[in-house]
Design a protein around this motif. Sequence first.
Motif, PDB file in Angstrom:
ATOM      1  N   GLU A   1       0.829  -1.214   0.000  1.00 27.28           N
ATOM      2  CA  GLU A   1       0.000   0.000   0.000  1.00 27.28           C
ATOM      3  C   GLU A   1       0.866   1.267   0.000  1.00 27.28           C
ATOM      4  N   THR A   2       1.906   1.267   0.822  1.00 26.23           N
ATOM      5  CA  THR A   2       2.814   2.415   0.875  1.00 26.23           C
ATOM      6  C   THR A   2       3.510   2.593  -0.464  1.00 26.23           C
ATOM      7  N   PHE A   3       3.986   1.491  -1.042  1.00 24.95           N
ATOM      8  CA  PHE A   3       4.641   1.568  -2.342  1.00 24.95           C
ATOM      9  C   PHE A   3       3.700   2.146  -3.398  1.00 24.95           C
ATOM     10  N   LYS A   4       2.441   1.697  -3.409  1.00 28.04           N
ATOM     11  CA  LYS A   4       1.489   2.195  -4.401  1.00 28.04           C
ATOM     12  C   LYS A   4       1.231   3.683  -4.226  1.00 28.04           C
ATOM     13  N   MET A   5       1.164   4.136  -2.966  1.00 27.27           N
ATOM     14  CA  MET A   5       0.976   5.574  -2.721  1.00 27.27           C
ATOM     15  C   MET A   5       2.153   6.356  -3.282  1.00 27.27           C
ATOM     16  N   TYR A   6       3.362   5.891  -2.983  1.00 20.28           N
ATOM     17  CA  TYR A   6       4.549   6.609  -3.466  1.00 20.28           C
ATOM     18  C   TYR A   6       4.657   6.523  -4.990  1.00 20.28           C
ATOM     19  N   ARG A   7       4.310   5.370  -5.545  1.00 20.64           N
ATOM     20  CA  ARG A   7       4.378   5.213  -7.002  1.00 20.64           C
ATOM     21  C   ARG A   7       3.434   6.204  -7.686  1.00 20.64           C
ATOM     22  N   ARG A   8       2.242   6.420  -7.108  1.00 21.80           N
ATOM     23  CA  ARG A   8       1.313   7.415  -7.672  1.00 21.80           C
ATOM     24  C   ARG A   8       1.932   8.810  -7.650  1.00 21.80           C
ATOM     25  N   LEU A   9       2.609   9.124  -6.551  1.00 19.36           N
ATOM     26  CA  LEU A   9       3.261  10.443  -6.461  1.00 19.36           C
ATOM     27  C   LEU A   9       4.367  10.568  -7.505  1.00 19.36           C
ATOM     28  N   GLY A  10       5.185   9.537  -7.622  1.00 20.28           N
ATOM     29  CA  GLY A  10       6.258   9.560  -8.616  1.00 20.28           C
ATOM     30  C   GLY A  10       5.724   9.639 -10.037  1.00 20.28           C
ATOM     31  N   ALA A  11       4.650   8.896 -10.301  1.00 19.14           N
ATOM     32  CA  ALA A  11       4.045   8.933 -11.631  1.00 19.14           C
ATOM     33  C   ALA A  11       3.482  10.321 -11.933  1.00 19.14           C
ATOM     34  N   ARG A  12       2.927  10.968 -10.923  1.00 18.04           N
ATOM     35  CA  ARG A  12       2.407  12.320 -11.114  1.00 18.04           C
ATOM     36  C   ARG A  12       3.539  13.287 -11.452  1.00 18.04           C
ATOM     37  N   ILE A  13       4.668  13.134 -10.766  1.00 18.45           N
ATOM     38  CA  ILE A  13       5.840  13.977 -11.062  1.00 18.45           C
ATOM     39  C   ILE A  13       6.251  13.779 -12.511  1.00 18.45           C
ATOM     40  N   MET A  14       6.429  12.523 -12.911  1.00 10.77           N
ATOM     41  CA  MET A  14       6.879  12.242 -14.274  1.00 10.77           C
ATOM     42  C   MET A  14       5.842  12.679 -15.308  1.00 10.77           C
ATOM     43  N   GLY A  15       4.570  12.492 -14.995  1.00 10.50           N
ATOM     44  CA  GLY A  15       3.518  12.918 -15.913  1.00 10.50           C
ATOM     45  C   GLY A  15       3.517  14.422 -16.131  1.00 10.50           C
ATOM     46  N   HIS A  16       3.661  15.162 -15.038  1.00  5.13           N
ATOM     47  CA  HIS A  16       3.682  16.621 -15.169  1.00  5.13           C
ATOM     48  C   HIS A  16       4.959  17.100 -15.854  1.00  5.13           C
ATOM     49  N   LEU A  17       6.067  16.454 -15.604  1.00  4.37           N
ATOM     50  CA  LEU A  17       7.289  16.802 -16.345  1.00  4.37           C
ATOM     51  C   LEU A  17       7.042  16.655 -17.842  1.00  4.37           C
ATOM     52  N   PHE A  18       6.361  15.570 -18.220  1.00  2.00           N
ATOM     53  CA  PHE A  18       6.106  15.360 -19.641  1.00  2.00           C
ATOM     54  C   PHE A  18       5.117  16.377 -20.196  1.00  2.00           C
ATOM     55  N   THR A  19       3.960  16.504 -19.541  1.00  2.00           N
ATOM     56  CA  THR A  19       2.913  17.356 -20.112  1.00  2.00           C
ATOM     57  C   THR A  19       3.208  18.845 -20.012  1.00  2.00           C
ATOM     58  N   GLU A  20       3.940  19.251 -18.971  1.00  2.00           N
ATOM     59  CA  GLU A  20       4.157  20.684 -18.747  1.00  2.00           C
ATOM     60  C   GLU A  20       5.496  21.195 -19.269  1.00  2.00           C
ATOM     61  N   ILE A  21       6.465  20.300 -19.464  1.00  2.46           N
ATOM     62  CA  ILE A  21       7.790  20.751 -19.887  1.00  2.46           C
ATOM     63  C   ILE A  21       8.246  20.049 -21.163  1.00  2.46           C
ATOM     64  N   ILE A  22       8.328  18.726 -21.127  1.00  2.00           N
ATOM     65  CA  ILE A  22       8.907  17.985 -22.242  1.00  2.00           C
ATOM     66  C   ILE A  22       8.061  18.106 -23.516  1.00  2.00           C
ATOM     67  N   ALA A  23       6.785  17.755 -23.444  1.00  2.00           N
ATOM     68  CA  ALA A  23       5.938  17.774 -24.643  1.00  2.00           C
ATOM     69  C   ALA A  23       5.819  19.164 -25.271  1.00  2.00           C
ATOM     70  N   PRO A  24       5.633  20.231 -24.476  1.00  2.00           N
ATOM     71  CA  PRO A  24       5.587  21.548 -25.123  1.00  2.00           C
ATOM     72  C   PRO A  24       6.893  21.913 -25.833  1.00  2.00           C
ATOM     73  N   ILE A  25       8.033  21.557 -25.232  1.00  2.00           N
ATOM     74  CA  ILE A  25       9.317  21.854 -25.875  1.00  2.00           C
ATOM     75  C   ILE A  25       9.454  21.034 -27.153  1.00  2.00           C
ATOM     76  N   GLN A  26       9.138  19.739 -27.082  1.00  2.00           N
ATOM     77  CA  GLN A  26       9.273  18.893 -28.265  1.00  2.00           C
ATOM     78  C   GLN A  26       8.256  19.263 -29.342  1.00  2.00           C
ATOM     79  N   SER A  27       7.132  19.820 -28.955  1.00  2.00           N
ATOM     80  CA  SER A  27       6.153  20.295 -29.933  1.00  2.00           C
ATOM     81  C   SER A  27       6.683  21.519 -30.665  1.00  2.00           C
ATOM     82  N   GLU A  28       7.387  22.366 -29.927  1.00  2.00           N
ATOM     83  CA  GLU A  28       7.973  23.570 -30.540  1.00  2.00           C
ATOM     84  C   GLU A  28       9.215  23.223 -31.353  1.00  2.00           C
ATOM     85  N   HIS A  29       9.949  22.220 -30.922  1.00  2.00           N
ATOM     86  CA  HIS A  29      11.188  21.791 -31.590  1.00  2.00           C
ATOM     87  C   HIS A  29      11.074  20.310 -31.935  1.00  2.00           C
TER      88      HIS A  29
END
Length: 147
Positions: A34-62
């Motif tokens: 249960e603890t691992f799943k909670m932390y995994r959700r947090l980590g996935a949220r970090i990685m998801g936001h990195l992609f949607t808010e930083i990586i994808a917009p940059i790669q869309s522009e370039h």
Amino acid sequence: MDKEIAEHLLAISTDCTRDANESMKRIMGTCDEETFKMYRRLGARIMGHLFTEIIAPIQSEHPELAPPDFKPMELVERPRMRLTKESQDDLLASLNRLYEQIETMAGFVRENCDKAEAAAYRSRTHEVLAHVAEAMACVLSAHVDEK
């Protein structure tokens, strides 16, 4: 965004994604499921936001910086206000002061509260800072009358 800056931000984002993923691997097996799943959700949220808010917009522009299977984001143009130069300058000064005050608040909490409380407030203040920065971007992209 300048291509060199985009490359630098993508490199940092890649490091951050790797670090978030590694933190999930490190905790796996050291705690209950249960603890691992909670932390995994947090980590996935970090990685998801990195992609949607930083990586994808940059790669869309370039697109040349994106992998071959990348599908560019549809860039949504923000509505543009109409401001006088004086109003724009006044709003930017006000928003900059607001940003600095909120950063000061985050620093004060970090230095004067326990770590868990400080982390929670840092999360909240960063949310507010994101909205202030969005307002700054809107003001800076305004149609400016030079009156």
